[in-house]
Motif scaffolding. Structure first.
Motif, PDB file in Angstrom:
ATOM      1  N   LEU A 165       0.728  -1.156  -0.049  1.00  0.00           N
ATOM      2  CA  LEU A 165       0.020  -0.017  -0.006  1.00  0.00           C
ATOM      3  C   LEU A 165       0.797   1.210   0.054  1.00  0.00           C
ATOM      4  O   LEU A 165       1.833   1.340   0.718  1.00  0.00           O
ATOM      5  CB  LEU A 165      -0.764   0.000   1.402  1.00  0.00           C
ATOM      6  CG  LEU A 165      -1.765  -1.279   1.274  1.00  0.00           C
ATOM      7  CD1 LEU A 165      -2.536  -1.133   2.702  1.00  0.00           C
ATOM      8  CD2 LEU A 165      -2.815  -1.176   0.137  1.00  0.00           C
ATOM      9  N   HIS A 166       0.382   2.205  -0.885  1.00  0.00           N
ATOM     10  CA  HIS A 166       0.981   3.421  -0.936  1.00  0.00           C
ATOM     11  C   HIS A 166       0.329   4.400  -1.296  1.00  0.00           C
ATOM     12  O   HIS A 166       0.303   4.848  -2.698  1.00  0.00           O
ATOM     13  CB  HIS A 166       2.445   3.234  -2.079  1.00  0.00           C
ATOM     14  CG  HIS A 166       3.440   2.335  -1.657  1.00  0.00           C
ATOM     15  ND1 HIS A 166       4.610   2.418  -0.767  1.00  0.00           N
ATOM     16  CD2 HIS A 166       3.460   1.010  -2.187  1.00  0.00           C
ATOM     17  CE1 HIS A 166       5.204   1.556  -0.743  1.00  0.00           C
ATOM     18  NE2 HIS A 166       4.602   0.554  -1.227  1.00  0.00           N
ATOM     19  N   CYS A 167      -0.547   4.697  -0.751  1.00  0.00           N
ATOM     20  CA  CYS A 167      -1.823   5.796  -1.080  1.00  0.00           C
ATOM     21  C   CYS A 167      -2.288   6.441   0.101  1.00  0.00           C
ATOM     22  O   CYS A 167      -1.714   6.280   1.251  1.00  0.00           O
ATOM     23  CB  CYS A 167      -2.915   4.898  -1.747  1.00  0.00           C
ATOM     24  SG  CYS A 167      -3.572   3.617  -0.535  1.00  0.00           S
ATOM     25  N   PRO A 168      -2.816   7.789  -0.107  1.00  0.00           N
ATOM     26  CA  PRO A 168      -3.376   8.453   0.970  1.00  0.00           C
ATOM     27  C   PRO A 168      -4.352   7.992   1.527  1.00  0.00           C
ATOM     28  O   PRO A 168      -5.095   7.222   1.265  1.00  0.00           O
ATOM     29  CB  PRO A 168      -3.620   9.889  -0.061  1.00  0.00           C
ATOM     30  CG  PRO A 168      -4.282   9.270  -1.083  1.00  0.00           C
ATOM     31  CD  PRO A 168      -3.059   8.317  -1.627  1.00  0.00           C
ATOM     32  N   GLU A 210     -12.309   7.514   0.883  1.00  0.00           N
ATOM     33  CA  GLU A 210     -12.447   6.362  -0.064  1.00  0.00           C
ATOM     34  C   GLU A 210     -11.617   5.225   0.280  1.00  0.00           C
ATOM     35  O   GLU A 210     -11.787   4.229   0.105  1.00  0.00           O
ATOM     36  CB  GLU A 210     -12.231   6.899  -1.605  1.00  0.00           C
ATOM     37  CG  GLU A 210     -13.240   7.825  -2.076  1.00  0.00           C
ATOM     38  CD  GLU A 210     -12.989   9.266  -1.887  1.00  0.00           C
ATOM     39  OE1 GLU A 210     -11.986   9.320  -1.330  1.00  0.00           O
ATOM     40  OE2 GLU A 210     -14.193  10.045  -1.995  1.00  0.00           O
ATOM     41  N   THR A 211     -10.565   5.760   0.715  1.00  0.00           N
ATOM     42  CA  THR A 211      -9.474   4.551   1.092  1.00  0.00           C
ATOM     43  C   THR A 211      -9.465   3.991   2.733  1.00  0.00           C
ATOM     44  O   THR A 211      -8.798   3.246   2.774  1.00  0.00           O
ATOM     45  CB  THR A 211      -8.191   5.093   0.786  1.00  0.00           C
ATOM     46  OG1 THR A 211      -7.722   6.345   1.651  1.00  0.00           O
ATOM     47  CG2 THR A 211      -7.854   5.550  -0.541  1.00  0.00           C
ATOM     48  N   THR A 212     -10.192   4.977   3.601  1.00  0.00           N
ATOM     49  CA  THR A 212     -10.097   4.464   4.943  1.00  0.00           C
ATOM     50  C   THR A 212     -10.794   3.105   5.020  1.00  0.00           C
ATOM     51  O   THR A 212     -11.861   3.054   4.571  1.00  0.00           O
ATOM     52  CB  THR A 212     -11.129   5.328   5.903  1.00  0.00           C
ATOM     53  OG1 THR A 212     -10.392   6.680   5.911  1.00  0.00           O
ATOM     54  CG2 THR A 212     -10.914   5.230   7.220  1.00  0.00           C
ATOM     55  N   LEU A 265      -5.711   2.872   6.460  1.00  0.00           N
ATOM     56  CA  LEU A 265      -6.027   2.104   5.397  1.00  0.00           C
ATOM     57  C   LEU A 265      -6.648   0.588   5.601  1.00  0.00           C
ATOM     58  O   LEU A 265      -7.111  -0.006   4.876  1.00  0.00           O
ATOM     59  CB  LEU A 265      -4.974   1.937   4.348  1.00  0.00           C
ATOM     60  CG  LEU A 265      -4.428   3.346   3.874  1.00  0.00           C
ATOM     61  CD1 LEU A 265      -3.077   3.203   2.965  1.00  0.00           C
ATOM     62  CD2 LEU A 265      -5.428   3.876   2.989  1.00  0.00           C
ATOM     63  N   ILE A 266      -5.885   0.137   6.825  1.00  0.00           N
ATOM     64  CA  ILE A 266      -6.241  -1.238   7.292  1.00  0.00           C
ATOM     65  C   ILE A 266      -7.255  -1.456   8.651  1.00  0.00           C
ATOM     66  O   ILE A 266      -6.991  -0.734   9.432  1.00  0.00           O
ATOM     67  CB  ILE A 266      -4.672  -1.830   7.516  1.00  0.00           C
ATOM     68  CG1 ILE A 266      -4.104  -1.901   6.250  1.00  0.00           C
ATOM     69  CG2 ILE A 266      -4.956  -3.364   8.103  1.00  0.00           C
ATOM     70  CD1 ILE A 266      -2.562  -2.194   6.669  1.00  0.00           C
TER      71      ILE A 266
END
Length: 114
Positions: A3-6, A10-12, A37-38
């Protein structure tokens, strides 16, 4: 999966129990971006039950980690102190970027404006 994203609305929690269940038991999850994110409880369960082989995390949802975070007790979860960026090459790039920004600003042509 790396994972390499802000962290955004939407990504939470993008790595949820459902998504972890879709991964192969031999998979390794790496998170170098944001802890949120996880779903950490779902990840701990997947690691504990052999549903996922291992995880390497440079971030957690709460830092410093709360002592009762279940990921801390798992031998197949490897944690680094949110310093994965801290390489000699990254420090050189960071220093060069700062110097370039200062030179450009002082010359009246700022760059990397936020």
């Amino acid at each position: 999966l790396s994972l390499h994203c802000p962290l955004t609305q939407e990504t939470t929690g993008i790595v949820s129990a459902e998504r972890l269940a879709m991964m192969k038991p031999s998979a390794i999850l790496l998170n170098m971006s944001r802890g949120g994110l996880i779903d950490e409880a779902a990840l701990a369960s997947a690691l504990r039950n052999g549903r996922l082989y291992a995880a390497g995390l440079d971030v957690l949802s709460q830092e410093p980690a709360h002592p009762d975070n279940p990921l801390l007790a798992l031998s197949n979860c490897h944690l680094t102190p949110h310093m994965g960026w801290n390489t000699a090459a990254a420090k050189r790039r960071l220093t060069q970027t700062v110097m370039d920004n200062l030179r450009a600003f002082l010359s009246g042509h700022p760059i990397n404006i936020v």
